[in-house]
Design a protein around this motif. Sequence first.
Motif, PDB file in Angstrom:
ATOM      1  N   GLU A  70       0.912  -1.124   0.069  1.00 52.98           N
ATOM      2  CA  GLU A  70      -0.056   0.017   0.198  1.00 52.98           C
ATOM      3  C   GLU A  70       1.023   1.174   0.046  1.00 52.98           C
ATOM      4  OE1 GLU A  70      -3.351   2.517   2.706  1.00 52.98           O
ATOM      5  OE2 GLU A  70      -2.416   0.576   3.741  1.00 52.98           O
ATOM      6  N   VAL A  71       0.718   2.212  -0.904  1.00 50.15           N
ATOM      7  CA  VAL A  71       1.304   3.103  -0.940  1.00 50.15           C
ATOM      8  C   VAL A  71       0.961   4.285   0.122  1.00 50.15           C
ATOM      9  CG1 VAL A  71       1.953   5.451  -2.377  1.00 50.15           C
ATOM     10  CG2 VAL A  71       1.972   2.969  -3.279  1.00 50.15           C
ATOM     11  N   LEU A  72       1.841   4.741   1.151  1.00 52.15           N
ATOM     12  CA  LEU A  72       1.424   5.574   2.022  1.00 52.15           C
ATOM     13  C   LEU A  72       1.699   7.094   1.572  1.00 52.15           C
ATOM     14  CD1 LEU A  72       3.019   3.572   5.133  1.00 52.15           C
ATOM     15  CD2 LEU A  72       0.618   3.663   4.156  1.00 52.15           C
ATOM     16  N   GLU A  73       2.644   7.290   0.958  1.00 56.39           N
ATOM     17  CA  GLU A  73       3.186   8.600   0.514  1.00 56.39           C
ATOM     18  C   GLU A  73       3.866   8.696  -0.882  1.00 56.39           C
ATOM     19  OE1 GLU A  73       4.476  11.561   4.044  1.00 56.39           O
ATOM     20  OE2 GLU A  73       5.151   9.420   4.353  1.00 56.39           O
ATOM     21  N   VAL A  74       3.875   9.695  -1.521  1.00 59.47           N
ATOM     22  CA  VAL A  74       4.800   9.819  -2.682  1.00 59.47           C
ATOM     23  C   VAL A  74       5.354  11.249  -2.550  1.00 59.47           C
ATOM     24  CG1 VAL A  74       5.042   9.702  -5.204  1.00 59.47           C
ATOM     25  CG2 VAL A  74       3.098   8.467  -4.254  1.00 59.47           C
ATOM     26  N   LEU A  75       6.617  11.210  -2.298  1.00 59.64           N
ATOM     27  CA  LEU A  75       7.262  12.533  -2.006  1.00 59.64           C
ATOM     28  C   LEU A  75       8.112  13.002  -3.051  1.00 59.64           C
ATOM     29  CD1 LEU A  75       8.620  11.409   1.801  1.00 59.64           C
ATOM     30  CD2 LEU A  75       6.395  12.750   1.055  1.00 59.64           C
ATOM     31  N   PHE A  76       8.277  14.181  -3.228  1.00 58.52           N
ATOM     32  CA  PHE A  76       9.006  14.696  -4.284  1.00 58.52           C
ATOM     33  C   PHE A  76       9.941  15.981  -3.744  1.00 58.52           C
ATOM     34  CE2 PHE A  76       4.945  13.310  -6.164  1.00 58.52           C
ATOM     35  CZ  PHE A  76       5.473  12.646  -7.222  1.00 58.52           C
ATOM     36  N   GLN A  84      15.657  10.088   1.292  1.00 62.27           N
ATOM     37  CA  GLN A  84      16.749   9.525   0.651  1.00 62.27           C
ATOM     38  C   GLN A  84      17.555  10.592  -0.083  1.00 62.27           C
ATOM     39  OE1 GLN A  84      15.540   6.548  -2.126  1.00 62.27           O
ATOM     40  NE2 GLN A  84      15.348   4.814  -0.461  1.00 62.27           N
ATOM     41  N   SER A  85      18.876  11.120   0.087  1.00 61.74           N
ATOM     42  CA  SER A  85      19.421  12.190  -0.062  1.00 61.74           C
ATOM     43  C   SER A  85      19.934  12.214  -1.580  1.00 61.74           C
ATOM     44  CB  SER A  85      20.698  12.035   0.748  1.00 61.74           C
ATOM     45  OG  SER A  85      21.691  11.107   0.430  1.00 61.74           O
ATOM     46  N   TYR A  86      19.815  11.233  -2.122  1.00 62.03           N
ATOM     47  CA  TYR A  86      20.139  11.428  -3.577  1.00 62.03           C
ATOM     48  C   TYR A  86      19.058  11.311  -4.612  1.00 62.03           C
ATOM     49  CZ  TYR A  86      19.196   6.501  -2.983  1.00 62.03           C
ATOM     50  OH  TYR A  86      18.560   5.075  -2.857  1.00 62.03           O
ATOM     51  N   THR A  87      17.641  11.440  -4.324  1.00 66.24           N
ATOM     52  CA  THR A  87      16.741  11.376  -5.240  1.00 66.24           C
ATOM     53  C   THR A  87      15.827  12.533  -5.209  1.00 66.24           C
ATOM     54  OG1 THR A  87      14.889   9.735  -5.744  1.00 66.24           O
ATOM     55  CG2 THR A  87      15.376  10.328  -3.393  1.00 66.24           C
ATOM     56  N   TRP A  89      12.432  11.839  -6.158  1.00 69.78           N
ATOM     57  CA  TRP A  89      11.394  11.265  -5.657  1.00 69.78           C
ATOM     58  C   TRP A  89      11.269  10.062  -5.029  1.00 69.78           C
ATOM     59  CZ3 TRP A  89       9.564   6.679  -7.344  1.00 69.78           C
ATOM     60  CH2 TRP A  89      10.307   5.827  -8.411  1.00 69.78           C
ATOM     61  N   VAL A  90      10.448  10.021  -4.199  1.00 77.11           N
ATOM     62  CA  VAL A  90      10.716   8.486  -3.435  1.00 77.11           C
ATOM     63  C   VAL A  90       9.043   7.760  -2.770  1.00 77.11           C
ATOM     64  CG1 VAL A  90      10.815   9.609  -1.085  1.00 77.11           C
ATOM     65  CG2 VAL A  90      11.807   7.365  -1.520  1.00 77.11           C
ATOM     66  N   LEU A  91       8.980   6.773  -2.825  1.00 80.67           N
ATOM     67  CA  LEU A  91       7.630   5.985  -2.601  1.00 80.67           C
ATOM     68  C   LEU A  91       7.821   5.604  -1.101  1.00 80.67           C
ATOM     69  CD1 LEU A  91       6.774   4.049  -5.517  1.00 80.67           C
ATOM     70  CD2 LEU A  91       5.647   5.990  -4.706  1.00 80.67           C
ATOM     71  N   VAL A  92       6.930   5.699  -0.202  1.00 83.59           N
ATOM     72  CA  VAL A  92       6.937   5.322   1.240  1.00 83.59           C
ATOM     73  C   VAL A  92       5.779   4.143   1.144  1.00 83.59           C
ATOM     74  CG1 VAL A  92       6.525   5.681   3.594  1.00 83.59           C
ATOM     75  CG2 VAL A  92       7.859   7.490   2.238  1.00 83.59           C
ATOM     76  N   GLU A  93       5.942   2.916   1.569  1.00 83.96           N
ATOM     77  CA  GLU A  93       4.795   1.926   1.394  1.00 83.96           C
ATOM     78  C   GLU A  93       4.952   0.895   2.692  1.00 83.96           C
ATOM     79  OE1 GLU A  93       5.235   1.436  -3.475  1.00 83.96           O
ATOM     80  OE2 GLU A  93       6.294  -0.007  -2.247  1.00 83.96           O
ATOM     81  N   ARG A  94       3.830   0.294   2.781  1.00 83.95           N
ATOM     82  CA  ARG A  94       3.681  -0.634   4.127  1.00 83.95           C
ATOM     83  C   ARG A  94       3.197  -2.153   3.058  1.00 83.95           C
ATOM     84  NH1 ARG A  94      -1.231  -1.637   6.802  1.00 83.95           N
ATOM     85  NH2 ARG A  94      -2.964  -0.383   5.693  1.00 83.95           N
ATOM     86  N   SER A  95       3.866  -3.217   3.600  1.00 85.86           N
ATOM     87  CA  SER A  95       3.359  -4.444   3.196  1.00 85.86           C
ATOM     88  C   SER A  95       1.716  -4.695   3.642  1.00 85.86           C
ATOM     89  CB  SER A  95       4.210  -5.380   3.874  1.00 85.86           C
ATOM     90  OG  SER A  95       3.795  -6.597   3.606  1.00 85.86           O
ATOM     91  N   ARG A 103       8.799   0.166   3.387  1.00 85.65           N
ATOM     92  CA  ARG A 103      10.141   0.300   2.628  1.00 85.65           C
ATOM     93  C   ARG A 103       9.839   1.718   2.015  1.00 85.65           C
ATOM     94  NH1 ARG A 103       9.274  -3.419  -2.725  1.00 85.65           N
ATOM     95  NH2 ARG A 103       7.492  -2.493  -3.689  1.00 85.65           N
ATOM     96  N   VAL A 104      11.012   2.278   2.152  1.00 85.44           N
ATOM     97  CA  VAL A 104      11.000   3.923   1.291  1.00 85.44           C
ATOM     98  C   VAL A 104      12.081   3.421   0.011  1.00 85.44           C
ATOM     99  CG1 VAL A 104      12.096   6.187   1.480  1.00 85.44           C
ATOM    100  CG2 VAL A 104      10.871   5.032   3.380  1.00 85.44           C
ATOM    101  N   HIS A 105      11.547   3.624  -1.149  1.00 88.34           N
ATOM    102  CA  HIS A 105      12.242   3.510  -2.338  1.00 88.34           C
ATOM    103  C   HIS A 105      11.883   4.166  -3.683  1.00 88.34           C
ATOM    104  CE1 HIS A 105       9.215   1.516  -4.677  1.00 88.34           C
ATOM    105  NE2 HIS A 105       8.529   1.171  -3.510  1.00 88.34           N
ATOM    106  N   ARG A 106      12.818   4.037  -4.511  1.00 86.11           N
ATOM    107  CA  ARG A 106      12.449   4.705  -5.855  1.00 86.11           C
ATOM    108  C   ARG A 106      12.510   3.804  -6.837  1.00 86.11           C
ATOM    109  NH1 ARG A 106      14.781   9.339  -8.337  1.00 86.11           N
ATOM    110  NH2 ARG A 106      15.024   8.301 -10.230  1.00 86.11           N
ATOM    111  N   PHE A 107      11.970   2.535  -6.684  1.00 87.70           N
ATOM    112  CA  PHE A 107      11.943   1.389  -7.672  1.00 87.70           C
ATOM    113  C   PHE A 107      10.977   1.738  -8.957  1.00 87.70           C
ATOM    114  CE2 PHE A 107      12.364  -1.334  -3.915  1.00 87.70           C
ATOM    115  CZ  PHE A 107      13.668  -1.455  -3.748  1.00 87.70           C
ATOM    116  N   GLY A 108      11.239   1.706  -9.889  1.00 81.77           N
ATOM    117  CA  GLY A 108      10.474   2.209 -11.210  1.00 81.77           C
ATOM    118  C   GLY A 108       9.400   1.130 -11.358  1.00 81.77           C
TER     119      GLY A 108
END
Length: 147
Positions: A70-76, A84-87, A89-95, A103-108
């Motif tokens: 489930e996507v909790l947040e989409v941050l830009f 994540q200092s190098y990005t 955009w990032v997604l914050v999700e929970r299983s 997980r916090v990630h930027r998997f395409g």
Amino acid sequence: MESTRQTSPEDLALTMARQTNRRLELDRIAALKADSPGMTDAEAYRRLFESAIGPRFEGTIYRDAAGTWEVLEVLFGDAARERQSYTSWVLVERSLFDHKDRRVHRFGWTQHDAVLLQPAEFDVRAHAAEAASALVANGLAGMAVRA
């Protein structure tokens, strides 16, 4: 007394990954603008985000190779870089199966991912436009395209 800290192989690999990710993003933006003369920075970023993030926005439930999320947040912009200092955009999700697993990630988004549930009231294009506007407002887009 000066400290002579050695860079660990892990730190070096992370630095290289950050630079590579940013360079790839800049190259994609430049290619989009080259293919469409007159395209603004905001429009180029909007298109980049639409393809990378796909249909994932707050409230979306989807399945990928690692599980069901489930996507909790989409941050830009700055909000993403705080996580994540190098990005940009990032997604914050929970299983869905283990709510403690986050997980916090930027998997395409890939062709193998599948949306299971999506809030009907959300407009994906508006979300991508909001992301692009955040980058332009932070001055990142203009600097990035000229880099």
